[in-house]
Design a protein around this motif. Sequence first.
Motif, mmCIF file in Angstrom:
data_model
loop_
_atom_site.group_PDB
_atom_site.id
_atom_site.type_symbol
_atom_site.label_atom_id
_atom_site.label_comp_id
_atom_site.label_asym_id
_atom_site.label_seq_id
_atom_site.Cartn_x
_atom_site.Cartn_y
_atom_site.Cartn_z
ATOM 1 N N PRO A 69 6.317 -20.579 -1.223
ATOM 2 C CA PRO A 69 5.022 -20.589 -1.921
ATOM 3 C C PRO A 69 4.103 -21.687 -1.391
ATOM 4 N N MET A 70 2.848 -21.326 -1.140
ATOM 5 C CA MET A 70 1.851 -22.256 -0.593
ATOM 6 C C MET A 70 2.312 -22.885 0.721
ATOM 7 N N ALA A 71 3.171 -22.163 1.462
ATOM 8 C CA ALA A 71 3.686 -22.637 2.758
ATOM 9 C C ALA A 71 4.343 -24.004 2.634
ATOM 10 N N ALA A 72 5.046 -24.236 1.514
ATOM 11 C CA ALA A 72 5.705 -25.522 1.272
ATOM 12 C C ALA A 72 6.838 -25.750 2.264
ATOM 13 N N ALA A 73 7.198 -27.024 2.457
ATOM 14 C CA ALA A 73 8.298 -27.366 3.348
ATOM 15 C C ALA A 73 9.656 -27.107 2.689
ATOM 16 N N ALA A 74 9.723 -27.276 1.375
ATOM 17 C CA ALA A 74 10.965 -27.042 0.624
ATOM 18 C C ALA A 74 10.635 -26.992 -0.859
ATOM 19 N N PHE A 75 11.484 -26.348 -1.625
ATOM 20 C CA PHE A 75 11.341 -26.397 -3.079
ATOM 21 C C PHE A 75 12.659 -26.025 -3.728
ATOM 22 N N VAL A 76 12.783 -26.401 -4.998
ATOM 23 C CA VAL A 76 13.973 -26.070 -5.767
ATOM 24 C C VAL A 76 13.531 -25.218 -6.945
ATOM 25 N N ARG A 77 14.071 -24.006 -7.029
ATOM 26 C CA ARG A 77 13.709 -23.112 -8.124
ATOM 27 C C ARG A 77 14.199 -23.667 -9.457
ATOM 28 N N ALA A 78 13.661 -23.088 -10.520
ATOM 29 C CA ALA A 78 14.031 -23.534 -11.864
ATOM 30 C C ALA A 78 15.526 -23.366 -12.120
ATOM 31 N N ASP A 79 16.164 -22.410 -11.401
ATOM 32 C CA ASP A 79 17.603 -22.194 -11.597
ATOM 33 C C ASP A 79 18.456 -23.111 -10.717
ATOM 34 N N GLY A 80 17.803 -24.036 -9.978
ATOM 35 C CA GLY A 80 18.533 -24.994 -9.166
ATOM 36 C C GLY A 80 18.762 -24.570 -7.730
ATOM 37 N N GLN A 81 18.382 -23.337 -7.364
ATOM 38 C CA GLN A 81 18.546 -22.872 -5.992
ATOM 39 C C GLN A 81 17.492 -23.533 -5.098
ATOM 40 N N ALA A 82 17.949 -24.168 -4.009
ATOM 41 C CA ALA A 82 17.040 -24.880 -3.102
ATOM 42 C C ALA A 82 16.701 -24.017 -1.893
ATOM 43 N N PHE A 83 15.449 -24.129 -1.428
ATOM 44 C CA PHE A 83 14.976 -23.371 -0.275
ATOM 45 C C PHE A 83 14.289 -24.297 0.713
ATOM 46 N N LEU A 84 14.509 -24.010 1.980
ATOM 47 C CA LEU A 84 13.889 -24.755 3.080
ATOM 48 C C LEU A 84 12.990 -23.791 3.849
ATOM 49 N N GLY A 85 11.721 -24.164 4.044
ATOM 50 C CA GLY A 85 10.757 -23.269 4.682
ATOM 51 C C GLY A 85 10.653 -23.479 6.178
ATOM 52 N N MET A 86 10.569 -22.371 6.931
ATOM 53 C CA MET A 86 10.428 -22.455 8.383
ATOM 54 C C MET A 86 8.967 -22.464 8.824
ATOM 55 N N GLN A 87 8.141 -21.643 8.183
ATOM 56 C CA GLN A 87 6.735 -21.515 8.572
ATOM 57 C C GLN A 87 5.910 -22.383 7.627
ATOM 58 N N VAL A 88 5.549 -23.570 8.120
ATOM 59 C CA VAL A 88 4.969 -24.596 7.255
ATOM 60 C C VAL A 88 3.573 -24.998 7.726
ATOM 61 N N GLN A 89 2.969 -25.947 6.985
ATOM 62 C CA GLN A 89 1.578 -26.319 7.231
ATOM 63 C C GLN A 89 1.406 -27.316 8.365
ATOM 64 N N THR A 90 2.345 -28.216 8.550
ATOM 65 C CA THR A 90 2.216 -29.257 9.570
ATOM 66 C C THR A 90 3.513 -29.393 10.345
ATOM 67 N N ARG A 91 3.427 -30.099 11.465
ATOM 68 C CA ARG A 91 4.619 -30.346 12.273
ATOM 69 C C ARG A 91 4.426 -31.634 13.052
ATOM 70 N N SER A 92 5.546 -32.232 13.436
ATOM 71 C CA SER A 92 5.510 -33.412 14.295
ATOM 72 C C SER A 92 5.908 -32.976 15.701
ATOM 73 N N SER A 93 6.304 -33.923 16.505
ATOM 74 C CA SER A 93 6.734 -33.606 17.872
ATOM 75 C C SER A 93 8.150 -33.036 17.914
ATOM 76 N N ASP A 94 8.854 -33.053 16.781
ATOM 77 C CA ASP A 94 10.233 -32.564 16.731
ATOM 78 C C ASP A 94 10.423 -31.748 15.455
ATOM 79 N N ILE A 95 10.390 -30.439 15.583
ATOM 80 C CA ILE A 95 10.507 -29.555 14.424
ATOM 81 C C ILE A 95 11.872 -29.712 13.758
ATOM 82 N N SER A 96 12.911 -29.937 14.557
ATOM 83 C CA SER A 96 14.242 -30.102 13.980
ATOM 84 C C SER A 96 14.287 -31.300 13.050
ATOM 85 N N ARG A 97 13.603 -32.375 13.417
ATOM 86 C CA ARG A 97 13.560 -33.553 12.550
ATOM 87 C C ARG A 97 12.763 -33.261 11.279
#
Length: 293
Positions: A69-97
Amino acid sequence: MGKAARKKGRKKDAGAPKKVRDVFVGQPFEGLAGEPELIALREFVPSATAPLTLATESDRKVTLGTVLPMAAAAFVRADGQAFLGMQVQTRSSDISRDLGRALKWALNAEPGDVLSVADTITPPAEGERLQDLLDPKAELETTLHKDFSWWLPEDTEPEGEVALSLERANAAIMPTERLGTGAYWVDAGERAHLRWVRPEPETWVLQALARLSAAGELGLGEGSRYAGSFRAHGLLVPVWDLDREAHAREWAEPAEQLGARLNKALDSLDDEPLNTAERRARDGLIGRQLTLR
């Protein structure tokens, strides 16, 4: 400037923290078994998820998602399930970091917390890249979705900005099917495409494609043609145009056969260098490349 002042200035400089050089990482997912899938999820798969296999035990399970949602980098749903986003708003010189920092945040965040943007400013430190946090041998088990309802727990109605973001995201989805590791059929409107992230070094892939091209074996059959390739995060992604009137599953077997021919061509490179016709074909393929960063 007097002697005392110069001496004072030298002392101040000597005690200043050293600036860490932030070097661009051209192949950020190198060393991870899921590298082709990570690139596909980052660049062109619209809605998909994949559970992550962490290098160490954790009470929290984290799921990789293409877009949050809103191209967030990560969020935790109300049920405690965590998600990590791949397509995000910003990036540095190292996407893995960037992803590693967002992953560490997700492991400790509370239900309902949202990380809009990952830390792309703090100097690099040890142990914060995906290669440090994930099991490097674990393949990604990707699940495609026809919409973004996986953003919410079951039987939950979206509200406010999440509802608007969900509506926009669903409207932008292009029909997509997975044909193999890193290989995706995408209906882009006027035509369909096969986009295939290859794990081998670019030079090898180009030579193998050239060998198939010179032999007239580069297509997937009637209604297909090789369109070109692009580089994404250090790997080559060949692209084929496909007749969109044919369903994705009708291209599954031709894609498998093409993969077998390509693997055979790759194996032959050690024993048989490219001949004149194959070198000409390679030069033509190089002329149809783009680079994505």
